[in-house]
Scaffold this active site. Structure first.
Site, PDB file in Angstrom:
ATOM      1  N   ARG A 155       0.831  -1.198   0.000  1.00 32.45           N
ATOM      2  CA  ARG A 155       0.000   0.000   0.000  1.00 32.45           C
ATOM      3  C   ARG A 155       0.870   1.253   0.000  1.00 32.45           C
ATOM      4  NH1 ARG A 155      -2.632   2.158   4.798  1.00 32.45           N
ATOM      5  NH2 ARG A 155      -4.299   3.600   4.243  1.00 32.45           N
TER       6      ARG A 155
ATOM      7  N   LYS B  69       1.829  -7.610  11.361  1.00 31.38           N
ATOM      8  CA  LYS B  69       1.306  -7.804  10.004  1.00 31.38           C
ATOM      9  C   LYS B  69       1.828  -9.095   9.391  1.00 31.38           C
ATOM     10  CE  LYS B  69       0.940  -5.243   5.619  1.00 31.38           C
ATOM     11  NZ  LYS B  69       1.160  -3.925   5.010  1.00 31.38           N
TER      12      LYS B  69
ATOM     13  N   ARG C 184      -5.187   2.879  14.555  1.00 30.71           N
ATOM     14  CA  ARG C 184      -4.492   2.175  15.626  1.00 30.71           C
ATOM     15  C   ARG C 184      -5.332   2.204  16.892  1.00 30.71           C
ATOM     16  NH1 ARG C 184       0.969   1.079  14.606  1.00 30.71           N
ATOM     17  NH2 ARG C 184       1.747   2.019  12.672  1.00 30.71           N
TER      18      ARG C 184
END
Length: 326
Positions: free
Chosen positions: A122, A187, A322
Site C-alpha cells: 500500500r 502484520k 491504531r
C-alpha cells in the site's frame, strides 16, 4: 505432448513405489519419448526422480516451488484458478496480472510467483518477497458491478486470507482496515487491489495478495512501517505453500460467487467478526490530523464507521487506524 504436471501427479500418487514409463505412457496416451522429455523437465525444475531399469521412475524429493500444473490439478473451483500462470521469479504478480488482463485473460486467472523483485504494498511501499518461502499471487476479476463497489473486493480477499491462515496454519488472524491481516498485532499479510475502469464500467480488478508463510526473522528488513510476522515465526511449523494456496483459492472462489449473488452484506459480517478493534477506541491518522473514536463497523460501501465522543458517526475513507492502548 505429456504435461509434466500430470506426470508429477502420477509420481506423487505412486508414493514410494516405482511407476514404469510404459504405465505413464499408457495412462496419459503419449509416447515413451514424450514421458522421458517431461521427466527431464521436472528434474531441471529441481525434482529428484530416481529411474531404475525395468521398474521405472520414483519421486524422491520435491523443491518448494509453486507450479501452475499442480495448483490447477483437481482444484475444483467454479471460476478462480481455471487458468494459472506461475513464475519462479517476476517483478510483481500484480504487474504480470495487469498485462494479462489487458491482453484479454479470462476472469479468475491466477498469477503466482516464488519470488518478486519489485513487490509492492500500500502507498507504493516495497513488499519484501524472498524466494520460496511466502505466497505472492494476484487474481484477475471482471465483476459486473458499479465502480464504487470495487473496494468491497478488498474486504472479500482479506476475509479469505484470514480464514485460510486460521484453518491451515492454526492461527488467530484478524483483519485491519482497510487492507491488512494481523496476528497478535503484527502484520502477516497485505492486500493490494488495483482496478482498470471507466466512469460506469469496470474492465478488470486485480486482487494482489502477499502472505508471510515460511519467512524467517532474518529475512525481514530492519526498518518496517509496521511490525511483521510469519506463520513460521508464530507456530514454529513450516507451511505447505501449495496446500495453503489451493485452500485459499477455493475459499476466494466461494466468497466471490456469494458476493456476485448476494452483494457485500455477507462479506461485511465476516469481516467485522474478524476485526478485533470492533467496539474499541482507536486513533485514526488522516495525514492532516488525528481523529479519535470507537469503531462500530463498516458501511455498505466499505468505509470504516467511527463513532465520535459526541455520538456522531463519521465515515473514514482513508487513514491509518491504531487502537488506543488501555
Amino acid at each position: 505432448m505429456a504435461s509434466y504436471g500430470k506426470i508429477l501427479s502420477l509420481l506423487r500418487a505412486s508414493s514410494d513405489e516405482y511407476i514404469s514409463g510404459q504405465d505413464i505412457s499408457t495412462l496419459l496416451h503419449v509416447s515413451r519419448a514424450a514421458v522421458w522429455k517431461q521427466i527431464k523437465v521436472l528434474r531441471d525444475l529441481g525434482f529428484e526422480i530416481e529411474s531404475k531399469h525395468s521398474q521405472g521412475y520414483r519421486l524422491l524429493s520435491s523443491p518448494d516451488v509453486l507450479l501452475a500444473a499442480e495448483i490447477e490439478n483437481n482444484l475444483d473451483c467454479r471460476l478462480i484458478g481455471q487458468s494459472v500462470v506461475s513464475f519462479p521469479v517476476t517483478d510483481s504478480t500484480n504487474v504480470q496480472a495487469r498485462r494479462l488482463a489487458e491482453d484479454g485473460a479470462l476472469e479468475g486467472t491466477v498469477v503466482v510467483a516464488d519470488q518478486q523483485s519489485s513487490g509492492r504494498g500500500r502507498l507504493g511501499r516495497r513488499w519484501e518477497s524472498p524466494f520460496g518461502v511466502n505466497l505472492y499471487c494476484s487474481v484477475i476479476l471482471r465483476p459486473e458491478i458499479p465502480v464504487r463497489q470495487a473496494p468491497q473486493l478488498t474486504f472479500l480477499s482479506a476475509v479469505a486470507v484470514a480464514e485460510t491462515l486460521n484453518e491451515v496454519c492454526h492461527l488467530s488472524a484478524e483483519v485491519k482496515w482497510p487492507n491488512d491481516v494481523l496476528v497478535d498485532s503484527a502484520k502477516i499479510s497485505g492486500l493490494l487491489n488495483e482496478m482498470s475502469a471507466e466512469t460506469e464500467q469496470i474492465h478488470f480488478v486485480i486482487l494482489g495478495v502477499g502472505i508471510n508463510l515460511n519467512m524467517s526473522a532474518e529475512q525481514f528488513p530492519e526498518m518496517l512501517n509496521y511490525p511483521g510476522t510469519s506463520s513460521l515465526l508464530e507456530t514454529g511449523e513450516p507451511v505447505d505453500r501449495l496446500l495453503f494456496l489451493r485452500t485459499f483459492l477455493r475459499r476466494l472462489d466461494a466468497y466471490y460467487s456469494e458476493f456476485l449473488q448476494q452483494g457485500f452484506a455477507p462479506i461485511r459480517r465476516r469481516w467485522e467478526s474478524l476485526c478485533k478493534i470492533m467496539n474499541r477506541q482507536v486513533v485514526v491518522d488522516q495525514g492532516s490530523g488525528l481523529l479519535r473514536g470507537t469503531v462500530v463497523g463498516l458501511d455498505p460501501e466499505g468505509a470504516l464507521r467511527l463513532q465520535l465522543e459526541d455520538g456522531e458517526i463519521r465515515k473514514i475513507l482513508a487513514g491509518d487506524v491504531r487502537p488506543v492502548e488501555k
